[in-house]
Design a protein around this motif. Structure first.
Motif, PDB file in Angstrom:
ATOM      1  N   GLY A 123       0.837  -1.200   0.000  1.00  0.00           N
ATOM      2  CA  GLY A 123       0.000   0.000   0.000  1.00  0.00           C
ATOM      3  C   GLY A 123       0.870   1.247   0.000  1.00  0.00           C
ATOM      4  O   GLY A 123       2.043   1.213   0.390  1.00  0.00           O
ATOM      5  N   GLY A 124       0.282   2.369  -0.435  1.00  0.00           N
ATOM      6  CA  GLY A 124       1.028   3.639  -0.449  1.00  0.00           C
ATOM      7  C   GLY A 124       1.304   4.129   0.962  1.00  0.00           C
ATOM      8  O   GLY A 124       0.495   3.910   1.877  1.00  0.00           O
ATOM      9  N   LEU A 125       2.445   4.789   1.165  1.00  0.00           N
ATOM     10  CA  LEU A 125       2.778   5.341   2.489  1.00  0.00           C
ATOM     11  C   LEU A 125       1.896   6.543   2.790  1.00  0.00           C
ATOM     12  O   LEU A 125       1.531   7.317   1.894  1.00  0.00           O
ATOM     13  CB  LEU A 125       4.244   5.775   2.526  1.00  0.00           C
ATOM     14  CG  LEU A 125       5.286   4.651   2.496  1.00  0.00           C
ATOM     15  CD1 LEU A 125       6.689   5.254   2.370  1.00  0.00           C
ATOM     16  CD2 LEU A 125       5.193   3.788   3.746  1.00  0.00           C
ATOM     17  N   GLY A 126       1.577   6.732   4.077  1.00  0.00           N
ATOM     18  CA  GLY A 126       0.813   7.907   4.489  1.00  0.00           C
ATOM     19  C   GLY A 126       1.703   9.141   4.477  1.00  0.00           C
ATOM     20  O   GLY A 126       2.915   9.066   4.698  1.00  0.00           O
ATOM     21  N   GLY A 127       1.105  10.323   4.211  1.00  0.00           N
ATOM     22  CA  GLY A 127       1.865  11.570   4.217  1.00  0.00           C
ATOM     23  C   GLY A 127       2.181  12.020   5.639  1.00  0.00           C
ATOM     24  O   GLY A 127       1.460  11.679   6.585  1.00  0.00           O
ATOM     25  N   ARG A 128       3.252  12.783   5.805  1.00  0.00           N
ATOM     26  CA  ARG A 128       3.619  13.260   7.141  1.00  0.00           C
ATOM     27  C   ARG A 128       2.869  14.549   7.478  1.00  0.00           C
ATOM     28  O   ARG A 128       2.675  15.416   6.615  1.00  0.00           O
ATOM     29  CB  ARG A 128       5.126  13.486   7.216  1.00  0.00           C
ATOM     30  CG  ARG A 128       5.905  12.182   7.075  1.00  0.00           C
ATOM     31  CD  ARG A 128       7.334  12.299   7.549  1.00  0.00           C
ATOM     32  NE  ARG A 128       8.094  13.224   6.708  1.00  0.00           N
ATOM     33  CZ  ARG A 128       9.365  13.572   6.960  1.00  0.00           C
ATOM     34  NH1 ARG A 128       9.980  13.090   8.020  1.00  0.00           N
ATOM     35  NH2 ARG A 128      10.001  14.405   6.162  1.00  0.00           N
ATOM     36  N   GLY A 129       2.478  14.687   8.757  1.00  0.00           N
ATOM     37  CA  GLY A 129       1.761  15.876   9.219  1.00  0.00           C
ATOM     38  C   GLY A 129       2.693  17.071   9.349  1.00  0.00           C
ATOM     39  O   GLY A 129       3.925  16.931   9.348  1.00  0.00           O
ATOM     40  N   ASN A 130       2.060  18.263   9.528  1.00  0.00           N
ATOM     41  CA  ASN A 130       2.871  19.491   9.503  1.00  0.00           C
ATOM     42  C   ASN A 130       3.809  19.618  10.702  1.00  0.00           C
ATOM     43  O   ASN A 130       4.785  20.356  10.645  1.00  0.00           O
ATOM     44  CB  ASN A 130       1.971  20.729   9.377  1.00  0.00           C
ATOM     45  CG  ASN A 130       1.048  20.908  10.572  1.00  0.00           C
ATOM     46  OD1 ASN A 130       0.877  19.995  11.387  1.00  0.00           O
ATOM     47  ND2 ASN A 130       0.435  22.088  10.688  1.00  0.00           N
ATOM     48  N   TRP A 131       3.565  18.867  11.798  1.00  0.00           N
ATOM     49  CA  TRP A 131       4.469  19.040  12.957  1.00  0.00           C
ATOM     50  C   TRP A 131       5.873  18.522  12.661  1.00  0.00           C
ATOM     51  O   TRP A 131       6.842  18.893  13.321  1.00  0.00           O
ATOM     52  CB  TRP A 131       3.874  18.394  14.214  1.00  0.00           C
ATOM     53  CG  TRP A 131       3.870  16.900  14.241  1.00  0.00           C
ATOM     54  CD1 TRP A 131       2.935  16.077  13.708  1.00  0.00           C
ATOM     55  CD2 TRP A 131       4.856  16.064  14.843  1.00  0.00           C
ATOM     56  NE1 TRP A 131       3.264  14.767  13.917  1.00  0.00           N
ATOM     57  CE2 TRP A 131       4.439  14.722  14.626  1.00  0.00           C
ATOM     58  CE3 TRP A 131       6.044  16.276  15.531  1.00  0.00           C
ATOM     59  CZ2 TRP A 131       5.170  13.630  15.071  1.00  0.00           C
ATOM     60  CZ3 TRP A 131       6.763  15.185  15.981  1.00  0.00           C
ATOM     61  CH2 TRP A 131       6.340  13.880  15.748  1.00  0.00           C
ATOM     62  N   HIS A 132       6.019  17.668  11.615  1.00  0.00           N
ATOM     63  CA  HIS A 132       7.352  17.193  11.211  1.00  0.00           C
ATOM     64  C   HIS A 132       8.193  18.313  10.601  1.00  0.00           C
ATOM     65  O   HIS A 132       9.417  18.206  10.555  1.00  0.00           O
ATOM     66  CB  HIS A 132       7.230  16.084  10.168  1.00  0.00           C
ATOM     67  CG  HIS A 132       6.767  14.763  10.723  1.00  0.00           C
ATOM     68  ND1 HIS A 132       7.588  13.919  11.419  1.00  0.00           N
ATOM     69  CD2 HIS A 132       5.546  14.173  10.686  1.00  0.00           C
ATOM     70  CE1 HIS A 132       6.903  12.839  11.781  1.00  0.00           C
ATOM     71  NE2 HIS A 132       5.658  12.971  11.340  1.00  0.00           N
ATOM     72  N   PHE A 133       7.515  19.365  10.090  1.00  0.00           N
ATOM     73  CA  PHE A 133       8.217  20.371   9.292  1.00  0.00           C
ATOM     74  C   PHE A 133       8.516  21.663  10.051  1.00  0.00           C
ATOM     75  O   PHE A 133       9.029  22.614   9.485  1.00  0.00           O
ATOM     76  CB  PHE A 133       7.415  20.691   8.025  1.00  0.00           C
ATOM     77  CG  PHE A 133       7.124  19.466   7.201  1.00  0.00           C
ATOM     78  CD1 PHE A 133       8.151  18.795   6.563  1.00  0.00           C
ATOM     79  CD2 PHE A 133       5.837  18.952   7.108  1.00  0.00           C
ATOM     80  CE1 PHE A 133       7.896  17.649   5.819  1.00  0.00           C
ATOM     81  CE2 PHE A 133       5.582  17.805   6.373  1.00  0.00           C
ATOM     82  CZ  PHE A 133       6.612  17.137   5.725  1.00  0.00           C
ATOM     83  N   LYS A 134       8.168  21.712  11.354  1.00  0.00           N
ATOM     84  CA  LYS A 134       8.429  22.954  12.102  1.00  0.00           C
ATOM     85  C   LYS A 134       9.937  23.095  12.352  1.00  0.00           C
ATOM     86  O   LYS A 134      10.659  22.105  12.502  1.00  0.00           O
ATOM     87  CB  LYS A 134       7.641  22.963  13.413  1.00  0.00           C
ATOM     88  CG  LYS A 134       8.109  21.961  14.447  1.00  0.00           C
ATOM     89  CD  LYS A 134       7.276  22.071  15.708  1.00  0.00           C
ATOM     90  CE  LYS A 134       7.782  21.038  16.734  1.00  0.00           C
ATOM     91  NZ  LYS A 134       7.040  21.076  17.979  1.00  0.00           N
ATOM     92  N   SER A 135      10.369  24.320  12.383  1.00  0.00           N
ATOM     93  CA  SER A 135      11.792  24.597  12.620  1.00  0.00           C
ATOM     94  C   SER A 135      11.900  25.957  13.310  1.00  0.00           C
ATOM     95  O   SER A 135      10.899  26.658  13.507  1.00  0.00           O
ATOM     96  CB  SER A 135      12.565  24.598  11.304  1.00  0.00           C
ATOM     97  OG  SER A 135      12.146  25.697  10.515  1.00  0.00           O
ATOM     98  N   ALA A 136      13.123  26.351  13.639  1.00  0.00           N
ATOM     99  CA  ALA A 136      13.320  27.636  14.319  1.00  0.00           C
ATOM    100  C   ALA A 136      12.886  28.795  13.436  1.00  0.00           C
ATOM    101  O   ALA A 136      12.417  29.827  13.915  1.00  0.00           O
ATOM    102  CB  ALA A 136      14.789  27.787  14.704  1.00  0.00           C
ATOM    103  N   THR A 137      13.037  28.601  12.140  1.00  0.00           N
ATOM    104  CA  THR A 137      12.692  29.698  11.220  1.00  0.00           C
ATOM    105  C   THR A 137      11.278  29.564  10.646  1.00  0.00           C
ATOM    106  O   THR A 137      10.765  30.489  10.034  1.00  0.00           O
ATOM    107  CB  THR A 137      13.694  29.741  10.050  1.00  0.00           C
ATOM    108  OG1 THR A 137      13.733  28.465   9.432  1.00  0.00           O
ATOM    109  CG2 THR A 137      15.079  30.117  10.566  1.00  0.00           C
TER     110      THR A 137
END
Length: 333
Positions: A123-137
């Motif tokens: 099966g296709g992998l699930g997409g990652r949620g936005n909390w994975h992409f937070k950073s200092a900037t």
């Protein structure tokens, strides 16, 4: 099991599930006005899985249903909640089934054990949620990954009969009659070639409640290894038998010659078949009087020096107990 119900070759179309989308949710609560990203991941799509089942003897259950689709993954949600995985689809097959990709002919898996599983389409992998992409900037990313779509393909399921003893011979050699006498199987019997078009299986009851499985394989003709007379369709069933019992009728013009032709067809199809144990049963021996029988014994003794042989008659039951004794002994060597 009637001949029409023995399905040993089917093509099925399978599709795996799509992965769920990741969530781009931002946490907003009464006392947490700027909680930041908390979108969860999407669930993976369902797999397509082949599983061996020793309760099945045929691929009949795929005769009328040929399309199988796994479930899609659920989307992610707030509080970093991951979506549920899509439901997997299981294709139950009898032992001895070979699974190929129809387009390339490549073997995906051979199922030989009960409960054996193989994921044939992920099966296709699930997409990652936005909390994975937070950073200092970038403390409040407002994006998330989409799920990866599932895939689809066509598979060929090919059953090679699993049996202890396989009956090998020309059409009308008396294989089906022998099976019907030794077991409770009810194969179609008639006096014309290729009466048997599908393998028939029967259980031979032996002494002390022991038993073994015997398969009546459709008749082979000269040139079968090149595909004559549905040759390849029949010969593949011989590959999974522990012992090959060559059935040659006593009224044949050349018993040893027939055996050599059969052996040659097996050699051309797959030389490894000659590594299997072999035995010869000369059927329809009730047609011979004592004098002819003795004469033939002399000929056969010369021709089958290293191979065990026996004279039998399914009609008069002559030599059948000795045949069972010999088969049991060879199977348990």
């Amino acid at each position: 099991m009637t001949e029409g119900n023995f399905v040993d070759y089917v093509k099925v179309h399978v599709s795996s599930g799509n992965g769920g989308k990741g969530s781009a949710h931002l946490r907003r609560e009464k006392y947490v006005p700027k909680g930041g990203p908390d979108g969860g991941d999407g669930g993976r799509g369902g797999h397509v899985i082949i599983r061996g089942n020793d309760s099945l003897w045929t691929l009949l259950h795929y005769k009328f249903q040929r399309h199988f689709k796994a479930g899609h993954g659920e989307h992610g949600s707030k509080s970093r909640s991951t979506g549920a995985d899509g439901e997997d689809v299981y294709l139950e097959v009898p032992l001895g089934t070979v699974v190929r990709e129809t387009e390339t002919g490549e073997v995906v898996v051979e199922i030989t054990e009960n409960g054996q599983e193989k994921v044939v389409l992920e099966g296709g992998l699930g997409g990652r949620g936005n909390w994975h992409f937070k950073s200092a900037t970038n403390q409040t990313p407002r994006y998330a990954q989409p799920g990866i779509p599932g895939s689809e393909k066509e598979l060929t399921l090919e059953l090679k009969v699993l049996a202890d003893v396989g009956l090998v011979g020309f059409p009308n050699a008396g294989k089906s009659t022998l099976l019907s006498v030794l077991t409770s199987a009810k194969p179609k019997i008639a006096d014309y070639p290729f009466t048997t078009l599908k393998p028939n299986l029967g259980i031979v009851q032996y002494r002390d409640f022991k038993s073994f499985v015997m398969a009546d394989i459709p008749g082979i003709i000269e040139g079968a290894a090149e595909g004559k007379g549905l040759g390849h369709y029949f010969l593949r069933h011989i590959e999974r038998n522990a012992l090959l019992l060559f059935v040659i009728p006593a009224d044949s013009s050349d018993v040893c010659g027939e055996y050599e032709i059969l052996l040659n067809e097996l050699r051309k199809y797959n030389p490894e078949l000659l590594d299997k144990q072999r035995m010869v049963a000369i059927s329809k021996s009730d047609m011979l009087d004592e004098e002819l029988l003795e004469e033939m014994r002399g000929e056969v003794k010369e021709g089958f020096k290293d191979i065990p042989y026996i004279f039998i008659s399914s009609v008069s039951q002559y030599g059948l107990q000795q045949l069972k004794d010999k088969l049991w002994s060879l199977l348990n060597e």
